[in-house]
Scaffold this motif. Structure first.
Motif, PDB file in Angstrom:
ATOM      1  N   ASP A 138       0.827  -1.214   0.000  1.00  0.00           N
ATOM      2  CA  ASP A 138       0.000   0.000   0.000  1.00  0.00           C
ATOM      3  C   ASP A 138       0.859   1.261   0.000  1.00  0.00           C
ATOM      4  N   MET A 139       1.950   1.233   0.762  1.00  0.00           N
ATOM      5  CA  MET A 139       2.805   2.420   0.812  1.00  0.00           C
ATOM      6  C   MET A 139       3.558   2.605  -0.504  1.00  0.00           C
ATOM      7  N   ALA A 140       3.996   1.508  -1.121  1.00  0.00           N
ATOM      8  CA  ALA A 140       4.658   1.616  -2.430  1.00  0.00           C
ATOM      9  C   ALA A 140       3.697   2.218  -3.447  1.00  0.00           C
ATOM     10  N   LYS A 141       2.457   1.781  -3.425  1.00  0.00           N
ATOM     11  CA  LYS A 141       1.445   2.356  -4.325  1.00  0.00           C
ATOM     12  C   LYS A 141       1.277   3.853  -4.056  1.00  0.00           C
ATOM     13  N   TYR A 142       1.254   4.203  -2.792  1.00  0.00           N
ATOM     14  CA  TYR A 142       1.050   5.594  -2.396  1.00  0.00           C
ATOM     15  C   TYR A 142       2.206   6.477  -2.869  1.00  0.00           C
ATOM     16  N   LEU A 143       3.428   5.983  -2.680  1.00  0.00           N
ATOM     17  CA  LEU A 143       4.606   6.776  -3.045  1.00  0.00           C
ATOM     18  C   LEU A 143       4.784   6.894  -4.557  1.00  0.00           C
ATOM     19  N   LEU A 144       4.351   5.864  -5.294  1.00  0.00           N
ATOM     20  CA  LEU A 144       4.538   5.848  -6.748  1.00  0.00           C
ATOM     21  C   LEU A 144       3.252   6.204  -7.502  1.00  0.00           C
ATOM     22  N   LYS A 145       2.304   6.811  -6.806  1.00  0.00           N
ATOM     23  CA  LYS A 145       0.985   7.018  -7.406  1.00  0.00           C
ATOM     24  C   LYS A 145       1.009   7.935  -8.630  1.00  0.00           C
ATOM     25  N   ASP A 146       2.065   8.735  -8.788  1.00  0.00           N
ATOM     26  CA  ASP A 146       2.151   9.645  -9.942  1.00  0.00           C
ATOM     27  C   ASP A 146       2.657   8.948 -11.202  1.00  0.00           C
ATOM     28  N   TYR A 147       3.108   7.688 -11.073  1.00  0.00           N
ATOM     29  CA  TYR A 147       3.764   7.008 -12.189  1.00  0.00           C
ATOM     30  C   TYR A 147       2.959   5.796 -12.664  1.00  0.00           C
ATOM     31  N   LYS A 148       3.152   5.469 -13.913  1.00  0.00           N
ATOM     32  CA  LYS A 148       2.517   4.288 -14.490  1.00  0.00           C
ATOM     33  C   LYS A 148       3.328   3.062 -14.081  1.00  0.00           C
ATOM     34  N   LYS A 159      17.201 -12.231 -14.688  1.00  0.00           N
ATOM     35  CA  LYS A 159      15.913 -12.877 -14.968  1.00  0.00           C
ATOM     36  C   LYS A 159      14.966 -12.676 -13.791  1.00  0.00           C
ATOM     37  N   TRP A 160      13.687 -12.746 -14.110  1.00  0.00           N
ATOM     38  CA  TRP A 160      12.642 -12.601 -13.097  1.00  0.00           C
ATOM     39  C   TRP A 160      11.701 -13.796 -13.203  1.00  0.00           C
ATOM     40  N   LEU A 161      11.358 -14.378 -12.056  1.00  0.00           N
ATOM     41  CA  LEU A 161      10.461 -15.533 -12.033  1.00  0.00           C
ATOM     42  C   LEU A 161       9.019 -15.051 -11.914  1.00  0.00           C
ATOM     43  N   THR A 162       8.155 -15.573 -12.769  1.00  0.00           N
ATOM     44  CA  THR A 162       6.751 -15.191 -12.705  1.00  0.00           C
ATOM     45  C   THR A 162       6.089 -15.868 -11.508  1.00  0.00           C
ATOM     46  N   ASN A 163       4.941 -15.369 -11.107  1.00  0.00           N
ATOM     47  CA  ASN A 163       4.248 -15.923  -9.949  1.00  0.00           C
ATOM     48  C   ASN A 163       2.747 -15.698 -10.081  1.00  0.00           C
ATOM     49  N   LYS A 164       1.997 -16.755  -9.832  1.00  0.00           N
ATOM     50  CA  LYS A 164       0.541 -16.645  -9.896  1.00  0.00           C
ATOM     51  C   LYS A 164       0.041 -16.017  -8.597  1.00  0.00           C
ATOM     52  N   GLY A 165       0.129 -14.698  -8.550  1.00  0.00           N
ATOM     53  CA  GLY A 165      -0.278 -13.983  -7.346  1.00  0.00           C
ATOM     54  C   GLY A 165      -1.180 -12.814  -7.695  1.00  0.00           C
ATOM     55  N   GLN A 166      -1.161 -11.808  -6.846  1.00  0.00           N
ATOM     56  CA  GLN A 166      -1.979 -10.620  -7.080  1.00  0.00           C
ATOM     57  C   GLN A 166      -1.198  -9.604  -7.913  1.00  0.00           C
ATOM     58  N   TYR A 167      -1.925  -8.761  -8.629  1.00  0.00           N
ATOM     59  CA  TYR A 167      -1.269  -7.715  -9.399  1.00  0.00           C
ATOM     60  C   TYR A 167      -2.179  -6.489  -9.468  1.00  0.00           C
ATOM     61  N   TRP A 168      -1.548  -5.329  -9.653  1.00  0.00           N
ATOM     62  CA  TRP A 168      -2.273  -4.070  -9.735  1.00  0.00           C
ATOM     63  C   TRP A 168      -1.603  -3.170 -10.776  1.00  0.00           C
ATOM     64  N   TYR A 169      -2.400  -2.523 -11.583  1.00  0.00           N
ATOM     65  CA  TYR A 169      -1.900  -1.505 -12.512  1.00  0.00           C
ATOM     66  C   TYR A 169      -2.172  -0.117 -11.935  1.00  0.00           C
TER      67      TYR A 169
END
Length: 386
Positions: free
Chosen positions: A202-212, A270-280
């Protein structure tokens, strides 16, 4: 040149009359015909446009920026002096021309870098296209090294890859479907941040809310310990070699308001994918040009960071993004960030007042206490009651 331009337009009728007569003479006609007049008018208009181009020629610094972007290699000042007739004057004049070329390039998608080697300055330039969000480049496969396929996909469909299980991916194209530094094709338009417990989702979303961005949970994420990745598209597609890419990512890491895994600054990471939650989140794209190594913008930003070396990432983030019109708002956001990190009201008050004092134009302590701290206190008690 305005007076010259006016004179050319004012006397254009006379030019048409003489041209029409010349055409009639060439045709051996006793009279000036309509066809002669029409051709004369067309020629006069063409001549006027060409004359305007002569008057509006690119200035020397614009020609320098364009030349560096087209030549495709590093150039010394001696080579520029030999190859470019307009690159002349005193040393301060040439330095000013280079500075103006860098500024022009920044506004016109040309990155000009400067590097000192054995006391000799080398200049180079590259045209950098703006990022097309429908053409995000990546490579993915099920093995950690082989079998990678390169894809160009819309950003808003990335969750179809990162939010499923069993795939590895990188943010570059790869040659021969093989993942290592030697097989990376320069050119990327997204960056990936790996966050482990340093900040809540939630805080990461809040701090980066101006960016895509696209944020998704990783395999080891739990409700008590947040682990996630943030994928951010950048403003321009950059083609950087391995060393420069690592430095570019280091500049990004220093700019962020929270800590991330700094061991992820390799092109072939490399980055490993994960079947989890995501938000745009919809917002502006990160201005990638200010982080490109060996550029004036990056050097200026490093100088700012050097003066702020005793401050935390969070403090730098808010100070560098605070101006007279948003001081109260950003101090409030800072207080909420501290609240999310678990600080008590006394600590929040001390830290907010300390940050306010570091601003170029701080608010009065009374205003901070009556607005920011009062609101944070209410939120603190509301959070405690919940």
């Amino acid at each position: 040149y305005e007076e010259i331009r006016k004179a050319e337009i004012t006397h254009r009728y006379f030019k048409v009359a003489k041209l029409a007569a010349a055409y009639a003479f060439i045709d051996r006609s006793m009279y000036v015909k309509m066809s002669h007049l029409e051709n004369a008018i067309a020629m006069a208009e063409q001549s006027g446009e060409s004359f305007a181009e002569i008057l509006n020629r690119d200035m020397a610094h614009v020609k320098l920026a364009n030349y560096l972007s087209l030549i495709g290699r590093e150039m010394t000042h001696a080579e520029l002096l030999e190859n470019l007739p307009f690159y002349k004057g005193t040393e301060p004049q040439k330095r000013d021309m280079v500075s103006m070329a860098i500024a022009h390039g920044y506004k016109n998608n040309i990155v000009i870098t400067r590097e000192m080697i054995d006391g000799i300055e080398f200049l180079s330039g590259k045209s950098v296209p703006e990022t097309d969000l429908n053409k995000i480049t990546l490579s993915a496969g099920k093995d950690i090294t082989t079998g990678f396929a390169t894809h160009v996909v819309p950003f808003n469909r990335l969750h179809h890859l990162v939010a499923i299980s069993g795939y590895h991916w990188v943010n570059h194209a790869l040659r021969d479907a093989y993942r290592d530094e030697a097989h990376v094709v320069p050119g990327f338009n997204i960056i990936v941040l790996d966050v482990e417990k340093s900040v809540s989702i939630d805080m990461a979303k809040y701090l980066l809310k101006d960016y895509k961005y696209l944020l998704h949970t990783t395999k080891r994420h739990t409700e008590s310990e947040h682990r996630f990745r943030v994928i951010l598209p950048i403003s321009h597609t950059l083609a950087l070699e391995g060393k420069d890419f690592k430095e570019f990512m280091g500049n990004i890491f220093d700019w962020l308001p929270f800590e991330v895994d700094r061991a992820t600054g390799q092109r072939a990471r490399k980055w490993l994918t994960n079947k989890g939650q995501y938000w745009y989140n919809d917002g502006e794209l990160i201005d990638s040009l200010q982080f490109v190594p060996k550029t004036k913008k990056a050097d200026e930003y490093k100088a700012v960071l050097a003066n702020q070396s005793d401050w935390s990432n969070l403090e730098r983030w808010f100070i560098n993004n605070t101006a007279d019109g948003n001081r109260n708002h950003n101090l409030m956001r800072y207080a909420f960030a501290l609240l999310d990190m678990g600080q008590d009201i006394a600590s929040i008050q001390n830290n907010v007042l300390a940050l306010n004092r570091k601003l170029e134009s701080p608010l009065t302590e009374t205003e901070v206490l009556s607005t920011v701290i009062a609101t944070a206190t209410r939120k603190f008690h509301t959070k405690g009651d919940a």
